[in-house]
Write an enzyme that holds these catalytic residues in place. Structure first.
Site, PDB file in Angstrom:
ATOM      1  N   SER A 124       1.006  -1.895  -0.458  1.00 32.47           N
ATOM      2  CA  SER A 124       0.072  -0.115   0.206  1.00 32.47           C
ATOM      3  C   SER A 124       0.410   1.467   0.014  1.00 32.47           C
ATOM      4  O   SER A 124       2.015   1.859   1.006  1.00 32.47           O
ATOM      5  CB  SER A 124      -0.841   0.059   0.983  1.00 32.47           C
ATOM      6  OG  SER A 124      -1.371   1.480   1.458  1.00 32.47           O
ATOM      7  N   SER A 149      -6.762   1.940  -2.022  1.00 32.17           N
ATOM      8  CA  SER A 149      -7.899   1.191  -1.752  1.00 32.17           C
ATOM      9  C   SER A 149      -7.837   0.416  -1.049  1.00 32.17           C
ATOM     10  O   SER A 149      -7.282  -1.246  -1.116  1.00 32.17           O
ATOM     11  CB  SER A 149      -7.455   0.403  -3.413  1.00 32.17           C
ATOM     12  OG  SER A 149      -7.433   1.099  -4.474  1.00 32.17           O
ATOM     13  N   GLY A 209      -2.271  -4.434  -1.452  1.00 34.54           N
ATOM     14  CA  GLY A 209      -0.945  -5.239  -1.899  1.00 34.54           C
ATOM     15  C   GLY A 209      -0.958  -6.108  -0.996  1.00 34.54           C
ATOM     16  O   GLY A 209      -1.583  -6.426   0.261  1.00 34.54           O
ATOM     17  N   GLU A 221       0.402  -7.651   3.028  1.00 36.20           N
ATOM     18  CA  GLU A 221       0.330  -6.723   4.346  1.00 36.20           C
ATOM     19  C   GLU A 221       0.873  -7.967   5.382  1.00 36.20           C
ATOM     20  O   GLU A 221       0.212  -8.954   4.960  1.00 36.20           O
ATOM     21  CB  GLU A 221      -1.195  -6.332   4.402  1.00 36.20           C
ATOM     22  CG  GLU A 221      -2.078  -5.170   3.544  1.00 36.20           C
ATOM     23  CD  GLU A 221      -3.074  -4.485   4.012  1.00 36.20           C
ATOM     24  OE1 GLU A 221      -3.717  -3.862   3.320  1.00 36.20           O
ATOM     25  OE2 GLU A 221      -3.779  -5.470   4.735  1.00 36.20           O
TER      26      GLU A 221
END
Length: 1275
Positions: free
Chosen positions: A153, A208, A435, A437
């Site tokens: 992110s 997002s 993405g 995490e």
């Protein structure tokens, strides 16, 4: 987050399938529409061209070219490029992007056009290059394409997806209105879905929080005709809670800050501080985000997509209901249940949802429980009160369900507007998802996100290896496969049913212990024990660890089963079913089946199904990849955190990607492109950049490797491509190519310089000839106007009639940007727009009380506005300059001057307070002419026997001008009378411009010149040696013998100086002589031998100068000097004055630099050797002044004459004594410091090119003494 754009994997080198052996011709890619093959089937090789716009590469633009492959080496290269503003780097066809956190200006229309129709290798790495290659391959091979963008992110994935859409929308063409409308709607989905699906997180201000798969649909011409969006994994838990310094979804803050008055009155919209769901994190504003402006963009996007006003109202009504649901609070009652704390909030929620308020109370505080009986029979039902924790969970579940279904409705409504009505040939899809995490506390959301990333990484490994293997097999290249980490085992650990994986264990725990969440969590822990034997799994107390490709992640078990259930209680579903709002029914279209006993699908089931469908879709397309990297956590454009970036490099698998790419060969290129680039290195293939080889293209590739001495183990030649194994080999080829251009440039520069040298010499000769005939025509015409302005009534001075005299105007350099003129301009406060027309030193007649008037030095400045009389004075040893008098040009009534040759004139200003200035200026005629050009009423010039002026305001006086033959040169003012010598006729005009002697020198240098010029014959001047001049007999005594030779001057150190014999050329025997000689013509005896040398004199401690000419000091701060004196030099100035000291008298003052010469402070040379043998008999010639010149006859070249430092004085006479010098040169002060303190020699320096003309003329006159009138023009 990971973003996928459905474009191609092979950029410019797409794998050929189904019999596709070569890429179709592309006009824009292979040169202006010409076919890429010749008549014989061989490709046409273009002429080699030097990349003019190619910038010096920072690091390597392709990581496969690194000499050492390691995570540290990759990080160092990315850091170096990031610090120089280069954020894009390749790994073969994979693009690595580092978020710059600033605008680099690389997404403009001009940059976009530079990538249009260009091959990837022809342009620097860029997201536009990926988009261009993929869009081209979709059209060329009619295959669906995708670009997979991955990264954490805040790494720039969403921005990369926008730029891909920007490029494709620009190049996809289509002038039809429906196609343009489709493009507009597709671009409008970005602000709409970002508002509802993006939020501010700790890592990213516009993160997002959902997955979006956008499929762009194209017709056969490559024009967009429709689109389809699929959403995944909305983070609905963010609706009801956020951690500190994070925010809810953007739309809540946009609505609460920018809602219209209608919405505020109808839906009760207030500021974000009023709602629990938007104020819990205490973060309302974000730097760089304008919620009010973004809300308007959201409304505009809704209009473009086609949402009607009622639909928009229903959307914002639902959002308001969600915010007010969050404000419902509970208090515990005595029966163990809860009551509503504020009934008005529930009433308003019921109004927004259009349901009964009592039903809302019941759904939020009571749960209906049904008991089961044997045999599948229905049991009894009873009401169970909820405690505060359970009631809060039910409230939040209702809010999350409303927002989740609202988001799904918006996506479905957008798809309805984007639905195509034409035939779809191919698609380009975009998948935008989180993405990988890793947080301190990871739960079900992180497990779902990381699972999807594992599936995408699996696709990447499979397709990358498969593409490499397919290309090597297709090109018949031998290579050795390498070992790599296949994350398929991690995907199986999470998703498999047999043996059960993590999702299967979660489902079992939810099914067996559904009533109590803590019991379900303990059951889940027990199920995880069966996975302990897996090498990628560890089970710990309350945690379990999965070893992902990006690193080990620990997940917290608590609450994971509740999140996996992902279902509303039937009580809430029944409440929503009772609503009278049709839009609420659209959000929840499925009716509640009270008799359905089947377990609904869990969140894990939905995620696994969506991920597998996504993988199936992506596997049907040709993928390309973009790996995004976040350089720091502070969003700083300059910070590069090595530790964070190294971690991202590891979990993105960049090192393994490079190793896979370099497993066989680091570089590969099609034959025609390889030959086109490196054919320069072989003389057998090209000449001067032109491709001359006519054989097969494969043979040309082999010749390049042979002529560059590349070892055979370093390359292989495939069917259509050449493969280079190591990066060092490619660097060597590129270095040789750069050296070729360098050598060619040197050759071209050498030839060009020779041409320029020839051209410059030819132009100089032409200009010299032209100037001789046309030089200074305008200046001469302007000067001749000065003769006419005097009306033929005023006698002229000789020096004003010189042919070389020009009117320069600004003699003091007032218009110069620096130097002495700038000092004067600043002192008198001239504006930058006021240009100086005339500036010159002069003398002003100053009246003093009780004393006669006396001329004092001043500076005369003329501008288009006024006449300035500038004075200088010394105050506290500082030179002060000020405007003593300013006379507007329009105020001048007349200018009065005499008819004699004097330099005095009066400016009739007619002032009531001040007298008219009476000025002595040697360039008076030029001043009259310049004043006429700027005066608004012209010039009223009065010429007579006297000079008229107002000596006092309103009192007209006259100054007599008397012709006095006793005055040698300059006029003299005394007691109201000006004494001046006789001058030239008033009708005199300037003499012709003197012409220089013609010197013809042939051009004999430069390799472009043929010997002797155009004829091609050997140049007599260049090849013939200069013969020694033959000695000729010279007449012994002629009136015009030769130029006088200076007398010997005793050396400073005590040694005598004897003049060297000077040969007299025959041409001088008939030349011009200054004065006729009356000396005897007898031949003097030969000179005696020189006396023995004295001991060397001690070198003075301070520099000394020797006086060449006499100078009478007119001012107290100047020094009177006599020729031959030796003075001590104290200070040098660049304004023509040196500060000297007479050591005998102790006097110190300023002396003209032209009257003295500095004595070199060197020690005396050693004693000279004994005198040589007697020289041949010399020929003696007596000169005009009585001295003797010796002409020695030898067989060799005669001894050259000693050039005199100054022109000698005829007859040995001293210069005439100087009258009081008039200060008219460029220096700023020469006046008397004791009389008026107005002027002194200064050390400011600088001055204009013609500032010292008058002083130079005067100094030359003193140096040369009396001379004939016809020689005036030799100066």
């Amino acid at each position: 987050m990971v973003t996928y754009f459905m474009l191609t994997y092979e950029q410019g080198q797409t794998k050929r399938r189904e019999g596709k052996s070569s890429r179709p011709a592309k006009a824009s890619l292979f040169g202006g529409g010409k076919s890429s093959s010749g008549a014989d089937g061989q490709p046409q090789i273009k002429k080699a061209a030097f990349e003019i716009t190619k910038k010096k590469e920072v690091g390597v633009s392709d990581l496969t070219l690194l000499s050492k492959v390691s995570n540290e080496a990759i990080n160092d290269n990315l850091k170096k490029r990031f610090e120089h503003g280069e954020i894009y780097t390749y790994i073969g066809h994979v693009l690595v992007s580092v978020n710059p956190f600033r605008d680099l200006g690389i997404y403009t229309d001009a940059v976009l056009d530079s990538y249009r129709g260009r091959n990837r290798l022809e342009v620097p790495p860029h997201v536009f290059a990926v988009a261009e290659s993929s869009y081209y391959n979709m059209k060329a091979y009619h295959e669906n394409q995708c670009v997979i963008i991955s990264g954490e992110s805040g790494a720039g994935k969403t921005e990369a997806a926008k730029r891909l859409m920007q490029y494709i929308a620009s190049v996809s063409g289509g002038s039809d209105s429906s196609i343009q409308r489709t493009k507009d709607m597709v671009l409008a989905t970005n602000p709409l879905l970002e508002s509802f699906g993006n939020a501010k997180t700790l890592r990213n201000n516009n993160s997002s929080r959902f997955g979006k798969y956008l499929e762009l649909e194209f017709n056969q011409q490559g024009e967009p005709v429709g689109a389809k969006i699929t959403n995944y994994l909305l983070e609905k838990s963010r609706v009801v809670g956020q951690i500190a310094n994070e925010r809810n979804f953007h739309i809540f803050y946009q609505l609460t800050k920018a809602a219209s008055n209608e919405y505020r009155e109808t839906f009760g919209v207030q500021q974000p501080q009023s709602y629990v769901y938007t104020s819990r994190s205490k973060c309302y504003d974000v730097q760089g985000i304008d919620d009010v402006g973004d809300f308007q963009e959201t409304l505009d996007a809704m209009k473009i997509i086609g949402l009607s006003k009622p639909e928009q109202d229903n959307i914002f009504r639902t959002l308001s209901a969600i915010l007010w649901i969050g404000n419902v609070t509970f208090r515990e009652n005595d029966q163990g249940g809860v009551d509503i704390a504020d009934q008005s909030v529930v009433d308003f929620v019921a109004y927004l949802l259009e349901v009964d308020a009592s039903h809302v109370n019941k759904a939020l505080t009571i749960r209906i429980v049904e008991t089961a009986r044997g045999g599948g029979r229905r049991g009894s039902m009873y009401e169970s009160p909820l405690n505060p924790v359970q009631a809060t969970a039910v409230r939040d579940a209702l809010a999350k369900a409303l927002y989740f279904n609202l988001f799904d409705w918006i996506v479905a409504r957008t798809n309805k507007s984007l639905q195509t009505r034409a035939k779809v040939e191919n698609t380009i899809g975009i998948l935008d998802i989180y993405g990988f995490e890793i947080f301190e506390n990871n739960s079900f959301e992180q497990l779902s996100i990381n699972y999807v990333n594992e599936k995408l990484q699996q696709i990447f490994i499979q397709l990358t290896l498969k593409a490499e293997q397919d290309e090597y097999a297709r090109e018949q290249i031998q290579w050795t496969p390498i070992k790599y980490f296949d994350n398929k085992v991690v995907c199986s650990l999470i998703e498999d049913k047999r043996p059960p994986g993590v999702f299967a264990a979660l489902n079992d725990a939810c099914a067996t212990a559904h009533a109590d969440s803590s019991a379900a969590d303990q059951t889940f822990v027990g199920r995880l024990n069966f996975l302990s034997n897996n090498a990628n799994f560890e089970n710990r107390q309350g945690l379990f660890i999965i070893k992902h490709y990006a690193g080990d992640v620990s997940y917290k078990v608590e609450g994971m089963t509740d999140k996996n259930k992902d279902q509303l209680q039937k009580d809430l579903l029944n409440l929503i079913g009772e609503s009278s709002n049709s839009f609420v029914h659209e959000l929840f279209p499925n009716q509640v089946d009270q008799d359905d006993k089947r377990r609904p699908p869990t969140a894990g089931d939905k995620i696994k199904q969506s991920a597998n469908e996504l993988v199936e879709t992506l596997m049907q397309a040709q993928p390309s990849y973009i790996r995004t990297i976040k350089p720091n956590e502070n969003k700083s454009p300059k910070e590069y955190n090595n530790e964070n970036v190294l971690h991202q490099i590891k979990y993105l698998g960049l090192q393994e990607n490079v190793r896979i790419r370099r497993a066989g060969f680091a570089y590969r290129q099609a034959f025609d492109k390889f030959v086109e680039r490196f054919s320069l290195l072989s003389p057998r293939l090209s000449y001067a950049g032109e491709y001359t080889f006519t054989g097969p293209i494969e043979q040309a590739v082999k010749i390049i490797f042979e002529d560059t001495s590349i070892p055979k183990e370093e390359y292989q030649i495939g069917v259509t491509k050449a493969f280079v194994k190591s990066p060092e080999t490619l660097f060597g080829l590129e270095t040789m190519r750069d050296r070729y251009w360098h050598n060619m440039a040197i050759r071209i520069q050498r030839a060009w310089r020779n041409y320029l040298r020839y051209r410059a010499e030819a132009a100089t000769r032409i200009q010299r000839c032209w100037r001789k005939s046309k030089i200074g025509i305008k200046e001469i015409e302007f000067r001749d106007q000065g003769h006419r302005i005097l009306q033929g009534r005023k006698e002229r001075r000789r020096y004003s009639l010189l042919g070389s005299r020009r009117f320069f105007g600004d003699y003091l350099g007032i218009n110069m940007p620096r130097g002495a003129g700038q000092v004067i301009r600043d002192a008198i406060h001239l504006s930058s727009q006021e240009r100086c027309i005339f500036s010159m030193r002069c003398e002003l007649l100053v009246s003093k009380f009780g004393r006669s008037s006396k001329p004092m030095p001043r500076i005369l400045v003329l501008t288009p506005k006024a006449i300035y009389i500038v004075a200088q004075q010394i105050i506290n040893n500082q030179l002060q300059i000020s405007a003593e008098r300013t006379i507007p040009n329009g105020a001048v009534k007349f200018i009065s001057a005499s008819t004699l040759r004097d330099d005095w004139f009066a400016i009739g200003a007619g002032s009531a307070q001040e007298p008219d200035p009476l000025i002595n200026c040697p360039f008076k005629t030029e001043f009259f002419l310049q004043f006429k050009t700027v005066s608004p009423g012209g010039i009223n010039l009065r010429l007579g026997n006297v000079v008229e002026y107002n000596k006092k305001p309103g009192k007209l006086a006259t100054v007599k001008v008397v012709k006095d033959p006793a005055v040698p040169r300059d006029d003299i003012y005394k007691s109201g009378t000006i004494h001046v010598g006789p001058g030239e006729s008033p009708n005199s005009v300037s003499r012709p411009t003197p012409k220089g002697k013609a010197v013809a020198r042939p051009i004999t240098t430069g390799k472009l010149l043929r010997p002797g010029g155009p004829g091609g014959k050997s140049s007599k001047v260049a090849s013939r040696p200069r013969p020694a001049p033959a000695s000729r007999p010279v007449p012994a005594a002629t009136p015009q013998a030769s130029r006088p030779v200076p007398k010997p001057v005793p050396a400073v150190n005590g040694t005598s100086a004897t003049p060297r014999p000077v040969p007299v050329p025959v041409a001088q025997t008939n030349g011009h002589a200054r004065d006729e000689s009356t000396a005897s013509a007898r031949i003097p005896p030969p000179p005696p031998p020189p006396p023995p040398a004295d001991m060397p004199a001690a070198v003075p401690e301070k520099p000394q100068v020797k006086v060449k000419f006499d100078f009478e000091a007119p001012a107290a701060n100047q020094l009177t000097i006599k020729a031959g004196e030796v003075l001590e030099l104290t200070q040098k100035e660049n304004n023509g004055w040196w500060l000297c000291k007479n050591t005998q008298t102790g006097a110190q003052g300023w002396a003209p630099a032209a009257y003295v010469e500095e004595i070199e402070q060197v020690r005396a040379p050693p004693p000279p050797p004994p005198p040589p043998a007697a020289p041949p008999r010399p020929t003696h010639v007596t000169t005009a002044n009585g001295t003797t010149a010796h002409s020695q006859v030898t067989s060799g070249r005669p001894t050259p004459p000693v050039p005199p430092a100054k022109r000698p004085v005829p007859g040995g006479r001293k210069p005439a004594p100087n009258p009081p010098a008039r200060d008219s040169a460029v220096s700023l002060g020469t006046g008397s410091g004791t009389d008026s303190g107005r002027a002194t020699p200064n050390s400011i320096g600088g001055g204009s090119i013609a500032g010292g003309l008058a002083e130079a003329l005067r100094a030359r006159q003193n140096a040369m003494g009396h001379k004939r009138d016809d020689d005036d023009d030799d100066w």
